[in-house]
Design a protein around this motif. Structure first.
Motif, PDB file in Angstrom:
ATOM      1  N   SER A 276      -8.185 -55.589   3.222  1.00  0.00           N
ATOM      2  CA  SER A 276      -8.999 -54.477   3.718  1.00  0.00           C
ATOM      3  C   SER A 276      -9.629 -53.717   2.570  1.00  0.00           C
ATOM      4  N   LEU A 277      -8.885 -53.605   1.476  1.00  0.00           N
ATOM      5  CA  LEU A 277      -9.425 -52.942   0.291  1.00  0.00           C
ATOM      6  C   LEU A 277     -10.666 -53.666  -0.184  1.00  0.00           C
ATOM      7  N   ALA A 278     -10.569 -54.993  -0.238  1.00  0.00           N
ATOM      8  CA  ALA A 278     -11.695 -55.771  -0.744  1.00  0.00           C
ATOM      9  C   ALA A 278     -12.858 -55.785   0.230  1.00  0.00           C
ATOM     10  N   LEU A 279     -12.583 -55.513   1.500  1.00  0.00           N
ATOM     11  CA  LEU A 279     -13.667 -55.520   2.477  1.00  0.00           C
ATOM     12  C   LEU A 279     -14.333 -54.157   2.608  1.00  0.00           C
ATOM     13  N   GLY A 280     -13.873 -53.184   1.848  1.00  0.00           N
ATOM     14  CA  GLY A 280     -14.500 -51.875   1.902  1.00  0.00           C
ATOM     15  C   GLY A 280     -13.880 -50.960   2.940  1.00  0.00           C
TER      16      GLY A 280
END
Lengths: 509, 370
Positions: A276-280
């Motif tokens: 989720s972090l990498a997906l913004g």
């Protein structure tokens, strides 16, 4: 590893793994039994202690959070995989007469058939469904099977948050438990299990949600078309999760369930957090990975398996023969670099092999996240798809979002020919939120598309970039987008009562 | 098939496609756009007010070279004046070559250059000495932890020497993305809570710092340096392979292959992280020894140096294991700030520091296990 707070006292041996428990070793807990499984680094448990440890963790997570009230209807989301099977098994055992402290809620099970999204033929799906039904019947709870194609018949009200019910405080929970126990005593002195059993056994005989045959061919085709048109596996997975979430919400609302339990384990949640972090989706991590997720208002998603690692789940399922089935998922057999989810999973598990505390560190950090917008601003409009408060601020352009929507190189409007020859990137990505100036070439982007995109949070916008035509989305999403963009004007907004039923009824289904 | 035309000026042939948007641009238009974006970041974020004296942290690498060049172009529009500050960590075979590049740049651009060395500021402790000292204990040397903390101290000192009002560093979007990944993997909730913005406003007497290139991707920085033909030093630090950041960097490369906007998505996530108040660091006060910004009684730099001098380099690494014991109530009101010393008062390496902290400190340190 340069981990904050780590003790550098003894250099960790990088040589061979700890020795297998042999005849000389004993269970670390009871010091008596023969150990059968090693949990964490070097803790060998015997079978009974492991079972006690596992069950205790499950009960402790539920008890600590005190969100599930006695007599409440809880929907168990079962995918057939190991974690959710283990969760259903725990609930089964927890409700049985043998338990010292019986679980007090009323469960139901739901299975979502996602075969069409994974490109499976109806024959394969039917075979799987037959196995699924066998297992579901053996559970003894009311069960429901829904096909993902049903998203095409969902009403737009699915995307609206119902009025928030006040969260149970300590006081209300205790009061509820006490009154429930009193109720049990006053009902003719008969022990409560019988009453519950009756409640549970009745719906089973009728096979409540048994779809007689395949869903309508038009829906199957529409779903396949939707998923085939999505360009990247990352976006496919996210879309699948979104649609599945909406479907579960709908099933819960229709049948009166106020809680949904999902079987996300500690390992999966750590991976989900990093993904989720990498997906913004940094703003929503607490909702995505916390114990409870109340973004829908009336139905709360709960994750009771969040302290169990995948390893523990796997061992438990093997030792105690928990039934589960294997269904191919959307990313089965996909190469590791195919999607962000796979990449993160591979990365974390590899790092975990090198530094055994990785997953627990990420998990512990996730417990420090709070469910609040960073600057404490009031709740604004919600994202159309994930229903979290929007985290994009078109006013503040000194941010990552601003950097992607500003365009400083366009000194003159390009000729249509030049645009058509450029890289096939939907122009919405360059100028989101400025529908008027959106683009010269009407082929790439339409007003309807920008209408939908304007109402999405950052993460959902990035995902939708990979969906070339938003028309193939299920109608309830498009209808809701249409409705929201025609919000009453500012003048009369102040006179409207928030979340009134009036709004819901005027739009129809 | 003929090369596409620049989609901005429509006059020249396109020389590149922007990694972010795939737009085809010629070299000149790209550089103009890049500079405009940095200008916008600085203005919209109100980072450098007119009249500021800006100390640019120059390492000789591509980021600080591009930063210095862009700021030099924008200085008249912003109304700021620039000073180059370079830090000599004392890493043999690496830093000397990088400093040579900085000197060339300073001469070329006619900007005043000041070099501050660890050896002078921190009592003879160069990074090579630190690395030797930490080599024996534990799996990894963690000398990058030292370098990062001490460099920020050194930069602050250098900025004060030249009379600067603001410090800028060349961190780009990829750096910020790696940082947030790294902080999650390490479980550093304190840093996660502090990060995410465009820089720090500068509390407690520390100079405000900012990162004008924070929203520019690394690829674009390299492209800019290429088209402006900038001369920079491109080798990696001798100690870099051991740094934990390498894992985060590798992960970011993989993520960018799957989704090109991954770096900016991570920066957006970092901007919007919401951490519990308990996880946030306490409001900063001043270090009791050197007066610099600190969230405990001793600033991290003094604490690390303390550890080095006592021959216990791990002393201040990790939570609650600093020289003054676990973080407790806010530190007592700071003594009047001493004038910034070019030499650290307790500078001689050896047990001289034992008397500085006092008996109470000794007791706690003895308990801190290594």
């Amino acid at each position: 590893m340069c981990q904050v707070g780590e003790d550098y006292g003894d250099p960790v041996p990088e040589g061979p793994p700890p020795p297998r428990p042999g005849r000389e070793l004993r269970c670390v807990k009871c010091k008596d039994g023969l150990p059968v499984v090693v949990i964490r680094a070097g803790d060998a448990f015997c079978r009974d202690c492991f079972r006690a440890f596992y069950v205790h963790k499950f009960r402790a997570v539920l008890g600590k959070n005190r969100l599930i009230f006695p007599g409440e209807k809880v929907l168990l989301a079962w995918s057939g995989g190991p974690s959710s099977s283990s969760m259903v098994w725990q609930v089964l055992e927890g409700l049985s007469r043998d338990s010292a402290k019986r679980l007090r809620f009323v469960p139901g099970v739901v299975y979502v058939d996602e075969g069409a999204a994974c490109g499976q033929s109806w024959e394969n799906r039917a075979k799987t469904l037959a196995e699924v039904k066998l297992i579901l019947r053996s559970f003894g709870f009311p069960w429901h099977i829904v096909a993902l194609e049903e998203v095409f018949t969902l009403p737009p009200s699915v995307l609206r948050c119902s009025a928030q019910e006040p969260l149970g405080t300590e006081g209300t929970y205790k009061v509820a438990v006490d009154s429930f126990l009193q109720q049990q005593h006053t009902v003719g002195g008969s022990p409560s299990p019988t009453q519950q059993e009756e409640q549970l056994s009745q719906p089973c005989t009728q096979d409540p949600e048994d779809p007689a045959g395949p869903p309508p061919a038009a829906h199957i085709e529409a779903l396949s078309r939707l998923f085939d048109s999505v360009k990247t596996l990352t976006a496919k997975e996210e879309l699948l999760q979104t649609l599945r979430g909406h479907l579960l919400l709908h099933v819960a609302r229709t049948h009166g369930y106020s809680k949904v339990m999902t079987g996300d384990s500690c390992t999966r949640l750590a991976i989900k957090l990093m993904t989720s972090l990498a997906l913004g989706r940094g703003a929503f991590l607490a909702w995505d990975t916390g114990f409870s997720d109340e973004r829908h208002g009336d139905v709360v998603v709960v994750r009771p398996m969040r302290e169990h690692t995948l390893k523990e789940v796997a061992f438990y399922n093997r030792l105690f023969a928990v039934p589960s089935i294997f269904t191919p998922a959307i990313d089965t057999k996909a190469p590791e670099k195919a999607s962000i989810h796979r990449l993160m999973e591979g990365f974390l598990l590899r790092l975990q092999a090198q530094f055994p505390s990785t997953v627990s560190t990420v998990y512990r950090t996730s417990e420090k996240l709070v469910k609040a917008p960073r600057d404490g601003c009031a709740a604004g409009p919600r994202c159309l798809l994930c229903m979290c408060s929007l985290d994009v601020d078109t006013a503040d352009s000194a941010t990552a979002f601003g950097a992607q929507t500003q365009d400083f190189s366009q000194t003159q409007p390009p000729t249509p020919l030049a645009e058509a020859g450029a890289a096939p990137m939907p122009c919405c990505s360059a100028e989101v939120g400025r529908a008027q100036k959106c683009c010269q070439s009407t082929l790439l982007c339409r007003r309807e598309d920008s209408q939908v995109i304007e109402q999405l949070c950052y993460g959902c916008r990035v995902n939708m970039k990979d969906v070339p035509s938003l028309d193939s989305l299920p109608p309830y999403i498009l209808a809701e987008a249409q409705f929201r963009s025609q919000r009453p004007s500012q003048d009369i907004q102040e006179y409207l009562v928030e979340n009134s039923d009036e709004e819901v009824h005027t739009t129809g289904s | 098939m003929p090369a596409p035309q620049c989609s901005s000026c429509h006059a020249a042939r396109a020389a590149l496609r922007r990694p972010r948007s795939g737009q085809a641009l010629c070299g000149a238009c790209f550089c103009t756009a890049f500079e405009a974006e940095v200008l916008h970041t600085v203005q919209a974020g109100r980072l450098l007010p007119p009249g500021a004296v800006v100390a640019v942290g120059a390492s000789g690498g591509k980021d600080s070279t591009v930063l210095a060049h862009v700021l030099r172009e924008l200085a008249p529009r912003l109304g700021v004046s620039l000073r180059l500050v370079a830090v000599d960590e004392g890493i043999g075979g690496y830093r000397d070559a990088a400093l040579a590049a900085v000197r060339r740049q300073a001469a070329l651009w006619d900007l005043p250059l000041t070099v501050v060395a660890y050896a002078d500021l921190f009592g003879g402790w160069t990074m090579d000495a630190v690395a030797r000292s930490t080599a024996g204990s534990g799996r990894s040397r963690a000398c990058c932890t030292f370098c990062g903390v001490l460099r920020r101290r050194a930069l602050e000192e250098g900025a004060r020497l030249v009379g600067a009002t603001h410090i800028v560093t060349g961190h780009n979007a990829d750096d910020m993305a790696e940082t947030v990944l790294m902080n999650f993997l390490r479980g550093d909730a304190g840093r996660l809570a502090r990060g995410g913005g465009l820089g720090s406003r500068g509390e407690g007497g520390a100079l405000p710092r900012c990162r004008p290139l924070q929203l520019a991707s690394q690829k674009e920085v390299v492209l800019y340096a290429h088209f402006r033909r900038l001369d920079y030093f491109s080798e990696e630090c001798v100690y870099a392979p051991e740094a934990f950041r390498g894992h985060a960097r590798h992960l970011l490369k993989l993520l960018e292959a799957a989704r090109p906007s991954a770096a900016l998505d991570l920066v957006h996530s970092a901007e919007r992280l919401a951490l519990a108040p308990a996880a946030r660091p306490p409001p900063p006060g001043a270090c009791s020894r050197c007066g610099a910004l600190a969230s405990r009684a001793l600033c991290q730099a003094c604490a690390l140096l303390d550890g080095l001098q006592r021959g216990r380099p791990r002393l201040a690494i990790g939570k609650g294991r600093d020289a003054d014991g676990p973080p407790g109530p806010p530190p007592p009101p700071p003594p009047p700030p001493p004038p910034p010393p070019p030499r650290d008062p307790g500078s001689a390496p050896g047990p001289a520091a034992a008397g500085e902290c006092g008996a109470a400190c000794e007791g706690r340190c003895a308990q801190a296990s290594l």
